[in-house]
Design a protein around this motif. Structure first.
Motif, short mmCIF file in Angstrom:
data_model
loop_
_atom_site.label_atom_id
_atom_site.label_comp_id
_atom_site.label_asym_id
_atom_site.label_seq_id
_atom_site.Cartn_x
_atom_site.Cartn_y
_atom_site.Cartn_z
N ARG A 34 1.15 -0.83 0.01
CA ARG A 34 -0.14 0.10 0.10
C ARG A 34 1.13 1.50 0.02
N SER A 35 0.31 2.53 0.01
CA SER A 35 1.00 3.90 -0.36
C SER A 35 0.60 4.50 0.79
N PHE A 36 1.27 5.48 1.75
CA PHE A 36 0.32 6.04 3.21
C PHE A 36 0.81 8.13 2.73
N GLY A 37 0.25 8.62 2.64
CA GLY A 37 0.23 9.76 2.08
C GLY A 37 0.91 10.69 3.37
N VAL A 38 0.14 10.58 4.84
CA VAL A 38 0.22 11.25 6.21
C VAL A 38 0.63 10.02 7.19
N SER A 39 1.83 10.19 7.70
CA SER A 39 2.13 9.31 9.08
C SER A 39 1.61 8.36 10.42
N ASN A 40 0.50 9.34 10.10
CA ASN A 40 -0.54 8.70 10.98
C ASN A 40 -1.10 7.88 10.43
N GLN A 41 -0.96 7.03 8.75
CA GLN A 41 -1.56 6.30 8.11
C GLN A 41 -1.26 5.03 8.57
N LEU A 42 -0.17 4.44 8.70
CA LEU A 42 0.98 3.92 8.89
C LEU A 42 0.87 2.46 9.41
N PRO A 43 0.82 1.75 8.71
CA PRO A 43 0.32 0.04 9.11
C PRO A 43 0.85 -0.22 10.40
N GLU A 44 1.40 -0.74 11.09
CA GLU A 44 1.53 -0.89 12.91
C GLU A 44 2.49 -2.09 12.01
N SER A 45 4.33 -2.00 12.09
CA SER A 45 5.18 -2.27 11.87
C SER A 45 5.51 -4.03 12.34
N THR A 46 5.01 -5.01 11.59
CA THR A 46 5.02 -6.16 12.97
C THR A 46 6.02 -7.08 12.01
N LEU A 47 7.15 -6.84 10.95
CA LEU A 47 8.29 -7.21 10.35
C LEU A 47 9.18 -6.76 10.77
N PRO A 48 10.11 -7.12 10.36
CA PRO A 48 11.45 -6.32 10.10
C PRO A 48 11.59 -5.92 8.62
N GLU A 49 12.14 -4.31 9.07
CA GLU A 49 11.35 -3.43 8.49
C GLU A 49 12.67 -3.08 7.39
N VAL A 50 13.20 -3.38 6.03
CA VAL A 50 13.71 -2.31 5.70
C VAL A 50 13.78 -0.99 4.74
N SER A 51 13.78 -0.14 5.09
CA SER A 51 13.83 0.72 3.56
C SER A 51 14.74 1.88 3.44
N PHE A 52 14.22 2.08 2.26
CA PHE A 52 15.39 2.87 1.03
C PHE A 52 14.60 4.66 0.98
N ALA A 53 16.16 5.31 1.47
CA ALA A 53 16.55 7.18 1.59
C ALA A 53 17.01 7.49 0.46
N GLY A 54 16.75 8.22 -0.01
CA GLY A 54 17.68 9.53 -0.95
C GLY A 54 17.22 10.59 -1.66
N ARG A 55 17.98 10.97 -1.85
CA ARG A 55 17.28 12.34 -2.30
C ARG A 55 16.46 11.89 -4.14
N SER A 56 15.66 12.64 -4.76
CA SER A 56 14.32 12.43 -5.29
C SER A 56 15.33 12.21 -7.33
N ASN A 57 16.55 12.47 -7.22
CA ASN A 57 17.04 11.89 -8.97
C ASN A 57 17.61 10.59 -8.34
N VAL A 58 18.31 10.05 -7.38
CA VAL A 58 18.91 9.31 -7.44
C VAL A 58 19.21 8.34 -7.93
N GLY A 59 18.05 7.68 -8.53
CA GLY A 59 17.01 6.16 -9.02
C GLY A 59 17.00 5.21 -7.98
N LYS A 60 15.96 5.45 -7.41
CA LYS A 60 15.71 4.48 -5.83
C LYS A 60 14.85 3.89 -6.52
N SER A 61 13.85 4.02 -7.88
CA SER A 61 12.54 2.73 -7.88
C SER A 61 13.09 2.41 -8.93
#
Length: 196
Positions: free
Chosen positions: A10-37
């Protein structure tokens, strides 16, 4: 871990909608044009899993992807100039809101374009991860644009610029050529096993 068995959740537009954390999470952060997708798609051998756009700053939501035993989190790219102040504020609320929650952070993958010196925002992200004592690694993207020698030189320069300790893994990658993808998968698998 089966990197071929990951689906969009799912996608979320505000942080208070985020689902409960039930599994280990790996997150990806970077500048807009860094080639993340592109990197996420290469990681999971799927062309259209994460939407790739010619327009930087397209990821304006937090996108969750699921595998059996891990959640992957695509955070909005930061630092793109051509969006409104309100939109920038919403992005930053999303990213900060995510990190301020009580979640099972297995690994944060901080993406930096290997061709350039780290920006102030890249420095801020690394400082934040260090101060928050979150497990993180640095992934240098777009390596196919440089020769092997330039890659090694830039890797050393970026490590120095960010004052990264030797304990922080740095992987040089190319979504185009597949460079470093196996190394990145191994690092993610190891981090999620430790977090379970």
């Amino acid at each position: 871990m089966n990197f071929n068995n990951v689906s969009f959740e799912r996608s979320f537009g505000v942080s208070n909608q985020l689902p409960e954390s039930t599994l280990p999470e790996v997150s990806f952060a970077g500048r807009s044009n860094v080639g993340k997708s592109s990197l996420i798609n290469k990681l999971f051998n799927r062309k259209g899993l994460a939407k790739v756009s010619q327009t930087p700053g397209k990821t304006a939501t937090i996108n969750f992807f699921n595998s059996q035993d891990t959640r992957f989190v695509d955070l909005p790219g930061y630092g793109f100039a051509q969006v409104s102040k309100a939109e920038k504020g919403r992005w930053s609320e999303l990213i900060e809101g995510y990190f301020n929650q009580d979640r099972n952070f297995a690994l944060v993958v901080s993406l930096i374009d290997i061709r350039h010196a780290p920006s102030d925002l890249d420095h801020n992200m690394i400082e934040f991860l260090q101060d928050a004592e979150l497990p993180y690694m640095v992934v240098l993207t777009k390596a196919d644009k440089l020769s092997r020698q330039q890659q090694l030189k830039q890797k050393a320069a970026i490590k120095r610029a960010l004052a990264l300790p030797d304990s922080v893994q740095i992987v040089v990658t190319s979504s185009e050529k597949g460079t470093g993808i196996d190394e990145l998968r191994a690092a993610i698998a190891q981090a999620t096993e430790s977090a379970e």
